[in-house]
Design a protein around this motif. Structure first.
Motif, mmCIF file in Angstrom:
data_model
loop_
_atom_site.group_PDB
_atom_site.id
_atom_site.type_symbol
_atom_site.label_atom_id
_atom_site.label_comp_id
_atom_site.label_asym_id
_atom_site.label_seq_id
_atom_site.Cartn_x
_atom_site.Cartn_y
_atom_site.Cartn_z
ATOM 1 N N CYS A 120 21.887 31.439 89.196
ATOM 2 C CA CYS A 120 21.135 30.012 89.080
ATOM 3 C C CYS A 120 21.826 29.278 87.920
ATOM 4 C CB CYS A 120 19.924 29.984 89.063
ATOM 5 S SG CYS A 120 19.061 28.226 89.209
ATOM 6 N N ALA A 121 22.563 28.238 88.270
ATOM 7 C CA ALA A 121 22.980 27.373 87.260
ATOM 8 C C ALA A 121 22.190 26.043 87.327
ATOM 9 C CB ALA A 121 24.491 26.574 87.629
ATOM 10 N N GLN A 122 21.570 25.451 86.025
ATOM 11 C CA GLN A 122 20.708 24.460 85.981
ATOM 12 C C GLN A 122 21.141 23.617 85.006
ATOM 13 O OE1 GLN A 122 17.313 27.535 85.135
ATOM 14 N NE2 GLN A 122 16.288 25.790 85.490
ATOM 15 N N SER A 123 20.762 22.296 85.259
ATOM 16 C CA SER A 123 21.198 21.310 84.436
ATOM 17 C C SER A 123 20.264 20.228 84.220
ATOM 18 C CB SER A 123 22.102 20.669 85.177
ATOM 19 O OG SER A 123 22.812 19.243 84.489
ATOM 20 N N TYR A 124 20.335 19.734 82.885
ATOM 21 C CA TYR A 124 19.169 18.487 82.437
ATOM 22 C C TYR A 124 19.953 17.004 82.320
ATOM 23 C CZ TYR A 124 15.796 22.067 81.394
ATOM 24 O OH TYR A 124 14.997 22.968 81.363
#
Ligand SMILES: Cc1[nH+]cc(COP(=O)(O)O)c(CN[C@@H](CCC(=O)O)C(=O)O)c1O
Length: 399
Positions: free
Chosen positions: A242-246
């Motif tokens: 999983c790639a998460q971004s803010y």
């Protein structure tokens, strides 16, 4: 002869190149619905109040030391709870290998390089269409790409039947890139029921799901709800990436704050995987930036700031949803011969309008409206001030 005389100019980036063209346009009427970056109803970029408050608390007492190669442990703890759930057993069992990444792009790239290094014979199935940079990331990681059907041009919805065929026909144990919510560029997501079927098929086929979650909270306004696809896969026992971004949901675009996580069999495997992810990061950028990570951990570890963030991200999502309705209603009032129902059925940052590249060129050349040539409209660029102008221009080029 010169060292670099043979170096050709690179092609314009299909997304970031639109911003350059927009900035170069002197017209006062110009409208930028290209890059997926939130703007308020005055068309201005937004720094969230929770971010400003976090900065106030950080100011003056933040050190400038290196973070560990894996990044901020505190930021990661909070970030994994967002994706995997506050009470995730995987977190309790320390089965998740996670490193702070240079936003969503960096998280995808770390995974692609890890995949190449530890599954050298694997390839990646990428949806058609997808975020343009996905192809560049797995290309530069030298992972061969395949595609799978996703969007149905006639219905402007999901091509579910063909998607399922592609999943069934891919060799067992294939890697698939999935958008967790708010698919870019189409705004078309599988229903919960469809996600359950997809997850089941992935079990049958032993496929690997890699989720790019760049818009958690931005689709429905509720981060928990936007993580539903991931939770379905986790409940089915999948070991996901999983790639998460803010960038979008916390407006930290230029701070480059994200996270890559990989679910492992046990803590021992997670420690090994994390150490190898750090080995990839070390020669790439050594360790990630500290400021954005501190903003995120300050917000998510303080109940009041986290609640303020949840309110603000819901506010951004709601404004976009309101603009979807506004564009559709304006087009219908103009007696457009086309159906624009898809504008309000699609979700998240983008509307996949169905405009042809030629129609997009006319919008730019005749109306100073900037969007990517695939007809994707970044809904955050639409305001009550320009929605009438935008709808009229779309009507002019499609009537
Ligand atoms: C699906 C997806 N994944 C990852 C990213 C990377 O975001 P970041 O966290 O900043 O690295 C983006 C941003 N895509 C929007 C922003 C501009 C860009 O292309 O980058 C877009 O498509 O406009 C995505 O749309």
């Amino acid at each position: 002869s010169s060292w670099w005389g043979h170096v050709e100019p690179a092609p314009k980036d299909p997304i970031l190149g639109v911003t350059e063209a927009f900035l170069a346009d002197p017209s006062p009427d110009k409208v930028n619905v290209g890059v997926g970056a939130y703007r308020d109803d005055n068309g201005k970029p937004v720094v969230l109040q929770c971010v400003r408050e976090a900065e106030r608390r950080i100011a003056g007492n933040q050190n400038m030391e290196y973070l560990p190669m894996g990044g901020s442990v505190k930021m990661m703890e909070e970030t994994l709870k967002l994706a995997y759930g506050e009470n995730s057993d995987l977190l309790k069992e320390k089965r998740i290998a996670a490193v702070q990444a240079l936003s969503g792009t960096g998280a995808c790239r770390l995974f692609a390089d890890f995949q190449k290094r530890f599954r050298p014979d694997s390839q990646i199935y990428i949806p058609v269409p997808t975020w343009a940079n996905h192809h560049n990331i797995w290309r530069d990681a030298q992972v061969p790409q395949r595609t799978f059907h996703y969007y149905h041009p006639d219905t402007k919805g999901l091509d579910y039947a063909t998607l399922m065929d592609d999943i069934k026909n891919a060799p067992n144990g294939s890697f698939f890139l999935l958008h967790a919510c708010a698919h870019n560029p189409t705004g078309v997501d599988p229903t919960e029921e469809q996600w359950r079927d997809i997850s089941y098929q992935f079990k049958v086929k032993g496929h690997f799901p890699f989720f790019d979650m760049a818009y958690q909270g931005f689709a429905s306004g509720d981060p928990e709800r936007d993580a539903k696809a991931i939770r379905i896969f986790l409940d089915d026992g999948h070991s996901i990436g999983c790639a998460q971004s803010y960038a979008k949901n916390m407006g930290l675009y230029g701070q480059r704050v994200g996270c890559l996580s990989v679910v492992c069999e046990d803590e021992k495997q997670a420690v090994a995987v994390k150490s190898q992810l750090q080995q990839i990061a070390r020669p790439m950028y050594s360790n990630p930036p500290v400021h954005g990570a501190l903003i995120v951990s300050t917000i998510l570890s303080d109940p009041d700031l986290k609640n303020l963030w949840l309110k603000e991200v819901k506010g951004m999502a709601n404004r976009i949803i309101g603009m979807r309705t506004a564009i559709r209603e304006n087009l219908e009032k103009l007696d457009s011969p086309l159906s624009w129902e898809h504008i309000t059925k699609q979700i998240g940052m983008f509307c996949y309008s169905g405009l042809t590249p030629e129609q997009v060129d006319r919008l730019t050349n005749e109306f100073h409206i900037y969007m990517t040539r695939n007809g994707r409209i970044s809904m955050a660029g639409v305001t009550t001030g320009n929605v009438g102008y935008l709808a009229n221009a779309i009507h002019e080029v499609t009537k």
